[in-house]
Design a protein around this motif. Structure first.
Motif, PDB file in Angstrom:
ATOM      1  N   PHE A  41      21.216 -65.191   1.879  1.00 25.29           N
ATOM      2  CA  PHE A  41      19.901 -65.451   1.285  1.00 25.29           C
ATOM      3  C   PHE A  41      19.012 -64.215   1.340  1.00 25.29           C
ATOM      4  O   PHE A  41      18.748 -63.658   2.408  1.00 25.29           O
ATOM      5  N   ASP A  42      18.516 -63.818   0.177  1.00 23.68           N
ATOM      6  CA  ASP A  42      17.691 -62.619   0.078  1.00 23.68           C
ATOM      7  C   ASP A  42      16.317 -62.778   0.722  1.00 23.68           C
ATOM      8  O   ASP A  42      15.687 -61.793   1.108  1.00 23.68           O
ATOM      9  N   PHE A  43      15.829 -64.048   0.805  1.00 24.37           N
ATOM     10  CA  PHE A  43      14.483 -64.238   1.351  1.00 24.37           C
ATOM     11  C   PHE A  43      14.430 -64.011   2.864  1.00 24.37           C
ATOM     12  O   PHE A  43      13.355 -63.937   3.454  1.00 24.37           O
ATOM     13  N   ILE A  44      15.588 -63.916   3.509  1.00 25.88           N
ATOM     14  CA  ILE A  44      15.618 -63.583   4.935  1.00 25.88           C
ATOM     15  C   ILE A  44      15.613 -62.059   5.047  1.00 25.88           C
ATOM     16  O   ILE A  44      16.571 -61.397   4.638  1.00 25.88           O
ATOM     17  N   PRO A  45      14.562 -61.470   5.589  1.00 31.83           N
ATOM     18  CA  PRO A  45      14.402 -59.998   5.561  1.00 31.83           C
ATOM     19  C   PRO A  45      15.238 -59.274   6.616  1.00 31.83           C
ATOM     20  O   PRO A  45      14.721 -58.502   7.418  1.00 31.83           O
ATOM     21  N   ILE A  46      16.538 -59.555   6.616  1.00 35.18           N
ATOM     22  CA  ILE A  46      17.440 -58.906   7.574  1.00 35.18           C
ATOM     23  C   ILE A  46      18.627 -58.346   6.802  1.00 35.18           C
ATOM     24  O   ILE A  46      19.276 -59.068   6.042  1.00 35.18           O
ATOM     25  N   ALA A  47      18.910 -57.075   6.989  1.00 40.59           N
ATOM     26  CA  ALA A  47      20.051 -56.450   6.325  1.00 40.59           C
ATOM     27  C   ALA A  47      21.348 -57.032   6.888  1.00 40.59           C
ATOM     28  O   ALA A  47      21.397 -57.425   8.061  1.00 40.59           O
ATOM     29  N   PRO A  48      22.413 -57.094   6.070  1.00 38.25           N
ATOM     30  CA  PRO A  48      23.686 -57.648   6.554  1.00 38.25           C
ATOM     31  C   PRO A  48      24.202 -56.985   7.830  1.00 38.25           C
ATOM     32  O   PRO A  48      24.658 -57.676   8.746  1.00 38.25           O
ATOM     33  N   VAL A  49      24.112 -55.662   7.897  1.00 37.47           N
ATOM     34  CA  VAL A  49      24.618 -54.981   9.094  1.00 37.47           C
ATOM     35  C   VAL A  49      23.799 -55.380  10.324  1.00 37.47           C
ATOM     36  O   VAL A  49      24.344 -55.549  11.428  1.00 37.47           O
ATOM     37  N   THR A  50      22.499 -55.599  10.146  1.00 36.70           N
ATOM     38  CA  THR A  50      21.644 -56.037  11.260  1.00 36.70           C
ATOM     39  C   THR A  50      22.014 -57.442  11.697  1.00 36.70           C
ATOM     40  O   THR A  50      22.085 -57.739  12.900  1.00 36.70           O
ATOM     41  N   ALA A  51      22.252 -58.318  10.720  1.00 30.48           N
ATOM     42  CA  ALA A  51      22.630 -59.700  11.032  1.00 30.48           C
ATOM     43  C   ALA A  51      23.924 -59.748  11.832  1.00 30.48           C
ATOM     44  O   ALA A  51      24.051 -60.511  12.798  1.00 30.48           O
ATOM     45  N   ILE A  52      24.887 -58.917  11.455  1.00 33.99           N
ATOM     46  CA  ILE A  52      26.169 -58.896  12.151  1.00 33.99           C
ATOM     47  C   ILE A  52      26.010 -58.348  13.562  1.00 33.99           C
ATOM     48  O   ILE A  52      26.593 -58.872  14.516  1.00 33.99           O
ATOM     49  N   MET A  53      25.197 -57.297  13.725  1.00 29.35           N
ATOM     50  CA  MET A  53      24.975 -56.747  15.063  1.00 29.35           C
ATOM     51  C   MET A  53      24.307 -57.771  15.965  1.00 29.35           C
ATOM     52  O   MET A  53      24.675 -57.922  17.144  1.00 29.35           O
TER      53      MET A  53
END
Length: 620
Positions: A441-453
């Protein structure tokens, strides 16, 4: 330019040869680019800080947690019910699920999440995991073709079209192309994987002692037949005392194997029990004692201290885990054999000091074909005796360092790593779902790499691993170094003009033969370059060339740009062309030639199908 091409060709030769590890070949190629000053040190080392590499590290940890908590096994069991007993149905189901997830989640993330599930499924079907792992890596890339966000090359051609003033593509404009890729890929991979991948990898030869599982040991020594559970009632005289103070072992000839205690009542997501073995643990109300010994002595002990003797078939309603057997979360068992020179020979179990010095209990003795399980305190130890010991995993690990008096049989700590922390499965599932939502979801202001970390760190902090070391062990550094060392190669090819020269020469020479031939030239040029540089870099390089080529011959640019994104994404003939291909390489024990045998035919067939169908979906 020439030096860069020579380095690239040499690397490809060594990759295909397979006699030198792929990560070492990649590092040597990177060093040569540095030595010949084609890349600066900053450029050469940029791959190790690339978000893709960081994502792969984090996803290894997330995938390991999914496996360690048993979540992979739970999901695979659901899929097994749908698949029945058919390997073909299982294969098609796994391909469909991987493609569907890959349409919305990065292909790297999709494979990392499904890799432990595929391994569990393969084990349930008694299949070699290599039969499934390479296909799911390919399926994740195929699924990425179904949506605008499925793979970065899709966004690249969208940007190229909008900047040139053409009508932008919709979210599901890619769906027909993706479905064709998935359909063709599944049909082609069914025979290819069965023929080329089923026998990939060699089983380790068993030498010497055959490593027994923890359940094997428990069954061999009949621990369940002598195991009793007791509930410490609120008014028991044991409350406030330790096992050592009660002198239970000497007075009743019983072993307290573990003390289970509720630590966070009524919680689904955090550990609700703790396992304790230390004799100095102070007993509290509602503790559960796991006691081993003769029933008469157990009953006498229970009556003396007003303990509630639970039937061994009664579920532990006070516990978060309903089992009537030993669990090996924090404590375990192992066998040790006494050496002929051991100072323990002819000493009794009571005199050995195992409990005081090493914090382990001796549960039984195997002497030749005889098992001694009762009245152990006064039993003298003989040379060659095999002792079954029980204690915390740390204590068992320390026993391995004492190799003068005994030898620890098998690899008990490796067996401990196989024990799933299933009480953590709901928590691991929640973390995984939150990570996927942040990536989708784009409305969540977290980059994919940040989410995975964040997800990887949470898996460690919340106890989805036994310890931090276990999390580090899930990372396959060979794959990480391979991708990180090969990413700068695309920079070298672009910097020296190799990529632009190849693409311009091939595409410009085919334009005079008509749009179909030009389309084929663009597709296979993209497919060829993607074998050596990242698919995103290839799409960025060739998208404007494809656009201008279409405009020059007066046709619609849409089929040509789709040829670029499909050619860039459907690259299967190399383990380092896409991160998913590299991700499954160690787990499947694949060689470079395995990708050639299975991936190259698939890559060519999908290319032919796409060249024929793209003009039908997007007319010239």
């Amino acid at each position: 330019m020439l030096i860069t091409l020579i380095i690239l060709v040499l690397a490809a030769i060594f990759f295909m040869n397979g006699k030198i590890r792929s990560d070492l070949v990649a590092l040597c190629a990177l060093i040569l680019l540095l030595v010949f000053q084609i890349l600066t040190p900053e450029e050469a080392l940029s791959g190790f800080s690339n978000p893709i590499v960081i994502m792969m590290i984090g996803l290894f940890v997330v995938g390991g947690a999914i496996f360690q908590t048993g979540l992979a096994k739970m999901i695979s069991n659901k899929m097994l019910k749908l698949a029945g007993k058919s390997e073909l149905r299982l294969f098609i189901l796994l391909m469909a699920v991987t493609s569907a997830i890959g349409a919305f989640v990065s292909n790297t993330g999709t494979v990392a999440l499904l890799l432990p599930i595929a391994v569990s499924l393969a084990a349930s079907f008694h299949m070699n995991p290599s039969r499934l792992l390479m296909p799911i890596a390919f399926a994740s890339s195929m699924g990425g073709m179904m949506t605008l966000i499925g793979t970065p090359p899709n966004l690249v051609i969208q940007n190229t079209l909008t900047e040139a003033g053409f009508q932008p593509l919709e979210f599901f404009s890619f769906l027909p192309v993706g479905l064709i890729c998935v359909g063709v890929g599944t049909l082609v991979l069914i025979p290819l994987s069965k023929y080329f991948l089923s026998k990939t990898g060699t089983k380790e030869k068993q030498r010497g002692y055959k490593n027994k599982s923890l359940n094997d040991l428990a069954a061999e020594y009949q621990l369940g037949d002598h195991l009793f559970r007791m509930h410490v009632a609120p008014h028991s005289p044991l409350i406030g005392k330790t096992a050592a103070e009660a002198d239970i072992r000497n007075r009743y000839d019983l072993n307290i194997l573990e003390i289970r205690r509720i630590t966070v009542p009524q919680s689904r997501f955090f550990k609700t029990i703790s396992q304790r073995t230390a004799p100095n643990t102070v007993l509290l109300p509602d503790d559960l004692l796991y006691v081993m010994g003769d029933f008469d002595k157990v009953q006498h002990f229970a009556e003396t201290y007003r303990l509630e003797l639970l039937d061994t078939h009664m579920p532990e309603e006070r516990s978060a885990i309903n089992r009537n057997s030993l669990d090996f979360y924090d404590i375990g068992i192992a066998e040790i054999v006494l050496m002929p020179t051991s100072g323990l020979i002819n000493r009794t179990i009571g005199e050995s000091g195992f409990r005081d010095k090493y914090h382990v209990n001796i549960l039984g003795i195997r002497r030749k074909r005889e098992y001694i399980l009762n009245n152990l305190k006064g039993e003298k130890m003989h040379s060659g005796d095999v002792l079954l010991v029980q204690g915390s995993w740390n204590a068992i690990g320390h026993l391995s360092q004492e190799n003068s008096d005994w030898v620890v049989l098998g690899q008990p700590l490796n067996e401990a790593a196989k024990v799933t922390l299933d009480y953590k499965a709901p928590l691991a599932g929640v973390i995984m779902l939150l990570m996927i939502m942040a990536m989708v979801f784009d409305f969540i202001p977290i980059a994919p790499v940040t989410a995975i970390m964040i997800a990887a760190v949470l898996m460690v902090l919340t106890g989805c691993f036994r310890n931090v070391e276990a999390a580090y062990k899930t990372i396959n550094w060979e794959s990480i170094v391979l991708i990180a060392a090969m990413l700068p190669m695309s920079m070298a090819l672009e910097k020296t003009g190799v990529s632009e020269y190849i693409s311009n020469s091939l595409v410009s020479g085919l334009g005079v033969y008509g749009p179909i031939v030009l389309l084929a030239g663009i597709y296979f040029t993209t497919s060829l370059l993607t074998m050596f540089i990242s698919n995103t870099a290839t799409a960025v390089l060739l998208a404007p060339i494809a656009l201008q080529s279409a405009i020059q011959i007066g046709t619609s640019p849409y089929p040509f740009l789709f040829a670029v994104t499909v050619g860039a994404s459907m690259c299967f003939a190399s383990p380092f062309s896409t991160p998913p291909n590299a991700l499954v390489m160690p787990a499947g024990q694949y060689t470079f030639m395995d990708y050639i045998k299975v991936g190259l035919p698939l890559q060519i067939l999908i290319g032919i199908v796409m060249i024929l169908t793209l003009p039908l979906l997007f007319p010239f």
